[in-house]
Scaffold this motif. Structure first.
Motif, PDB file in Angstrom:
ATOM      1  N   ALA A 429       0.837  -1.211   0.000  1.00 14.62           N
ATOM      2  CA  ALA A 429       0.000   0.000   0.000  1.00 14.62           C
ATOM      3  C   ALA A 429       0.870   1.258   0.000  1.00 14.62           C
ATOM      4  O   ALA A 429       0.546   2.249  -0.665  1.00 14.62           O
ATOM      5  CB  ALA A 429      -0.931  -0.017   1.210  1.00 14.62           C
ATOM      6  N   LEU A 430       1.982   1.190   0.707  1.00 11.69           N
ATOM      7  CA  LEU A 430       2.889   2.348   0.776  1.00 11.69           C
ATOM      8  C   LEU A 430       3.474   2.654  -0.600  1.00 11.69           C
ATOM      9  O   LEU A 430       3.478   3.811  -1.052  1.00 11.69           O
ATOM     10  CB  LEU A 430       4.008   2.033   1.785  1.00 11.69           C
ATOM     11  CG  LEU A 430       5.113   3.059   1.966  1.00 11.69           C
ATOM     12  CD1 LEU A 430       4.559   4.366   2.513  1.00 11.69           C
ATOM     13  CD2 LEU A 430       6.194   2.515   2.917  1.00 11.69           C
ATOM     14  N   VAL A 431       3.946   1.628  -1.262  1.00 12.03           N
ATOM     15  CA  VAL A 431       4.546   1.835  -2.583  1.00 12.03           C
ATOM     16  C   VAL A 431       3.474   2.307  -3.574  1.00 12.03           C
ATOM     17  O   VAL A 431       3.726   3.172  -4.420  1.00 12.03           O
ATOM     18  CB  VAL A 431       5.261   0.551  -3.065  1.00 12.03           C
ATOM     19  CG1 VAL A 431       5.688   0.659  -4.514  1.00 12.03           C
ATOM     20  CG2 VAL A 431       6.475   0.281  -2.182  1.00 12.03           C
ATOM     21  N   GLN A 432       2.266   1.794  -3.403  1.00 11.13           N
ATOM     22  CA  GLN A 432       1.156   2.245  -4.271  1.00 11.13           C
ATOM     23  C   GLN A 432       0.887   3.746  -4.038  1.00 11.13           C
ATOM     24  O   GLN A 432       0.718   4.494  -5.004  1.00 11.13           O
ATOM     25  CB  GLN A 432      -0.091   1.444  -3.931  1.00 11.13           C
ATOM     26  CG  GLN A 432      -1.043   1.296  -5.094  1.00 11.13           C
ATOM     27  CD  GLN A 432      -1.999   0.140  -4.859  1.00 11.13           C
ATOM     28  OE1 GLN A 432      -2.257  -0.242  -3.719  1.00 11.13           O
ATOM     29  NE2 GLN A 432      -2.529  -0.428  -5.919  1.00 11.13           N
ATOM     30  N   ARG A 433       0.900   4.166  -2.770  1.00 12.53           N
ATOM     31  CA  ARG A 433       0.692   5.604  -2.479  1.00 12.53           C
ATOM     32  C   ARG A 433       1.793   6.432  -3.133  1.00 12.53           C
ATOM     33  O   ARG A 433       1.544   7.524  -3.628  1.00 12.53           O
ATOM     34  CB  ARG A 433       0.707   5.843  -0.964  1.00 12.53           C
ATOM     35  CG  ARG A 433      -0.547   5.427  -0.240  1.00 12.53           C
ATOM     36  CD  ARG A 433      -0.702   6.102   1.119  1.00 12.53           C
ATOM     37  NE  ARG A 433       0.298   5.745   2.104  1.00 12.53           N
ATOM     38  CZ  ARG A 433       0.311   4.615   2.826  1.00 12.53           C
ATOM     39  NH1 ARG A 433      -0.637   3.719   2.629  1.00 12.53           N
ATOM     40  NH2 ARG A 433       1.251   4.378   3.708  1.00 12.53           N
ATOM     41  N   SER A 434       3.019   5.904  -3.108  1.00 15.36           N
ATOM     42  CA  SER A 434       4.144   6.680  -3.652  1.00 15.36           C
ATOM     43  C   SER A 434       4.075   6.771  -5.178  1.00 15.36           C
ATOM     44  O   SER A 434       4.634   7.679  -5.772  1.00 15.36           O
ATOM     45  CB  SER A 434       5.482   6.093  -3.220  1.00 15.36           C
ATOM     46  OG  SER A 434       5.810   5.008  -4.026  1.00 15.36           O
ATOM     47  N   ASN A 435       3.372   5.830  -5.828  1.00 14.03           N
ATOM     48  CA  ASN A 435       3.262   5.859  -7.284  1.00 14.03           C
ATOM     49  C   ASN A 435       2.059   6.657  -7.779  1.00 14.03           C
ATOM     50  O   ASN A 435       1.895   6.846  -8.979  1.00 14.03           O
ATOM     51  CB  ASN A 435       3.159   4.432  -7.846  1.00 14.03           C
ATOM     52  CG  ASN A 435       4.480   3.683  -7.667  1.00 14.03           C
ATOM     53  OD1 ASN A 435       5.536   4.308  -7.611  1.00 14.03           O
ATOM     54  ND2 ASN A 435       4.408   2.383  -7.554  1.00 14.03           N
ATOM     55  N   SER A 436       1.197   7.065  -6.838  1.00 17.26           N
ATOM     56  CA  SER A 436      -0.035   7.731  -7.309  1.00 17.26           C
ATOM     57  C   SER A 436       0.068   9.251  -7.183  1.00 17.26           C
ATOM     58  O   SER A 436       0.954   9.792  -6.568  1.00 17.26           O
ATOM     59  CB  SER A 436      -1.243   7.213  -6.539  1.00 17.26           C
ATOM     60  OG  SER A 436      -1.085   7.508  -5.186  1.00 17.26           O
TER      61      SER A 436
END
Ligand SMILES: CSC[C@H]1O[C@@H](n2cnc3c(O)ncnc32)[C@H](O)[C@@H]1O
Ligand SMILES: [Zn+2]
Length: 436
Positions: A429-436
């Protein structure tokens, strides 16, 4: 807690070199070591409710990890092969800005599980959202010295100090004494002297020590020398930091005068060889520090720059690296490396009267290593076998504060499957937040 008797092949007390009790036993009452001696020597009035009878195991003090950032297990493998400032500025700090409290709780739990499996019983941790770190450490049953890391040079310096004070008031000497606290100014290059003076005043008022990164890279020494005309260590001496108990992580780039200051001030030094190697920071002058009387313990740093928190591995690396660096095989022999990971680490944390040795009256933080394995035969020298040949998977049983937290490689305080699944969920979820 029930009285417990541990019987084993040998007890390494780490009280002095050669203090090995063959066919030894350790009596544990409540959270303390009640008696240590040869088989049958425990006073007859001690009636254990449990006997851990392990004739092929060695008992030794739990390992003391003097510098880590436990929740950074979530970043394991996220940013590799970069030097410190590029690693922090371009990768780690942007991702840390997106962390939510739940990430820090789950990342710390994951770290605690890894630490228990590797025989670590005490960690000194610097991070943010420290309530979450303390909750996780408490749940795992480990012992910890915790501090909220403070970047004083930015807009959040004031609030970080206020948060630290609140954290100390809430958690110092909590979890039955397993959790203590410090103040954590991050480093000389992120905390200017005017900020450090505020931190020092707060530490004196609250009666706590200081945990700081110090003299880690050539760039740090250059930046501080250009700005203040002295080395980072000399600057810390000038601002009065060393009037307090200090735990200084790294201490890689030191002048002779720096070494004298660190030794005279009895600063606890956390040596992190694997992180220093991976970030290409340099090699700390450990043997010179030890010769000068400095207090050196061992740490892993965070799992993002290591990439594990395996103290047995760290010990071996420390010994081999010093030999290579000095071209001298006699430097950092096995006992000294083991001492740095146990009694020496405890001394660096100012906890030498509580942990780090197996002697009566100290806390019952004990690990059992299973020596009955092909890679640990034949046996000539137990210290050498543990430092140069043993692995974290050899840790069979772990006690912290008299409580069995792992037995026969099963962690009793945590559900490891849940811990690993939750850590993966948070990291995704953290990496997803960083990509959005
Ligand atoms: C503000 S909490 C602690 C802070 O330290 C960062 N960090 C991790 N490893 C190192 C290191 O080797 N040197 C300096 N700073 C480091 C971590 O990412 C946190 O931001
Ligand atoms: Zn660090």
């Amino acid at each position: 807690m029930a009285d417990l008797l541990i019987k084993c092949m040998a007890v390494l007390t780490m009280d002095s070199e050669g203090d090995i009790i063959n066919h030894g036993e350790i009596a544990v009452r409540d959270n303390l070591i009640y008696h240590v001696g040869p088989s049958g020597s425990t006073p007859a009035d001690f009636k254990p409710e449990r006997v851990l009878d392990y004739p092929r195991m060695v008992a030794m003090p739990g390992l003391v990890n003097c510098h880590t950032h436990a929740a950074m297990t979530l970043f394991r493998g996220y940013a590799d092969d970069l030097p410190l400032m590029q690693w922090l500025n371009d990768k780690i700090w942007p991702l840390e800005a997106l962390l939510i409290p739940e990430d820090i709780f789950q990342g710390t739990l994951l770290c605690c599980a890894e630490m228990i499996r590797g025989g670590t019983t005490t960690l000194a941790d610097m991070y943010v959202e420290m309530d979450q770190v303390a909750r996780a450490v408490d749940e795992a049953g480990l012992r910890a010295v915790l501090c909220r890391g403070m970047i004083g040079a930015g807009p959040d310096g004031e609030s970080a100090l206020a948060e630290s004070v609140e954290f100390i008031q809430k958690w110092h000497c909590s979890a039955g004494g397993r959790i203590t606290t410090m103040l954590g100014p991050h480093a000389p290059y992120t905390c200017p002297p005017v900020y450090l003076k505020q931190v020092i005043a707060a530490a004196k008022e609250m009666g706590v020590g200081i945990h700081i990164h110090l003299a880690e890279t050539v760039d740090e020494v250059k930046e501080i020398s250009d700005q203040y005309g002295k080395t980072p260590v000399a600057l810390m001496e000038e601002v009065g930091l060393f009037e307090l108990p200090v735990l200084a992580a790294h201490c890689v780039h030191l002048s002779d005068t720096d070494i004298d200051i660190l030794a005279r001030r009895q600063v606890g030094i956390a040596h992190n060889p694997q992180s220093n190697m991976k970030l290409a920071s340099g090699v700390a002058p450990v043997s010179r520090l030890l010769h000068s009387g400095a207090l050196v313990g061992l740490g892993t740093d965070g799992a993002a720059s290591n990439n594990n928190v395996d103290m047995l591995e760290e010990m071996r690396t420390a010994a081999l690296l010093q030999k290579l660096h000095t071209c001298d095989t006699s430097v950092l022999p096995a006992y000294q490396a083991l001492h740095m990971a146990t009694a020496g680490g405890a001394r660096a944390l100012g906890m030498q009267e509580q942990i780090g040795r197996l002697v009566s009256g100290l806390k019952a933080d004990i690990i059992l290593l299973d020596m009955h394995q092909p890679h640990l035969y034949p046996l000539f020298d137990i210290y050498a076998q543990i430092v140069y040949a043993a692995a974290s998977s050899d840790v069979h049983t772990v006690l912290v504060d008299g409580r069995v937290v792992m037995e026969n490689r099963r962690i009793l305080t945590l559900d490891e499957d849940v811990v690993m699944a939750e850590a993966q969920r948070c990291a995704d979820a953290l990496v997803q937040r960083s990509n959005s």
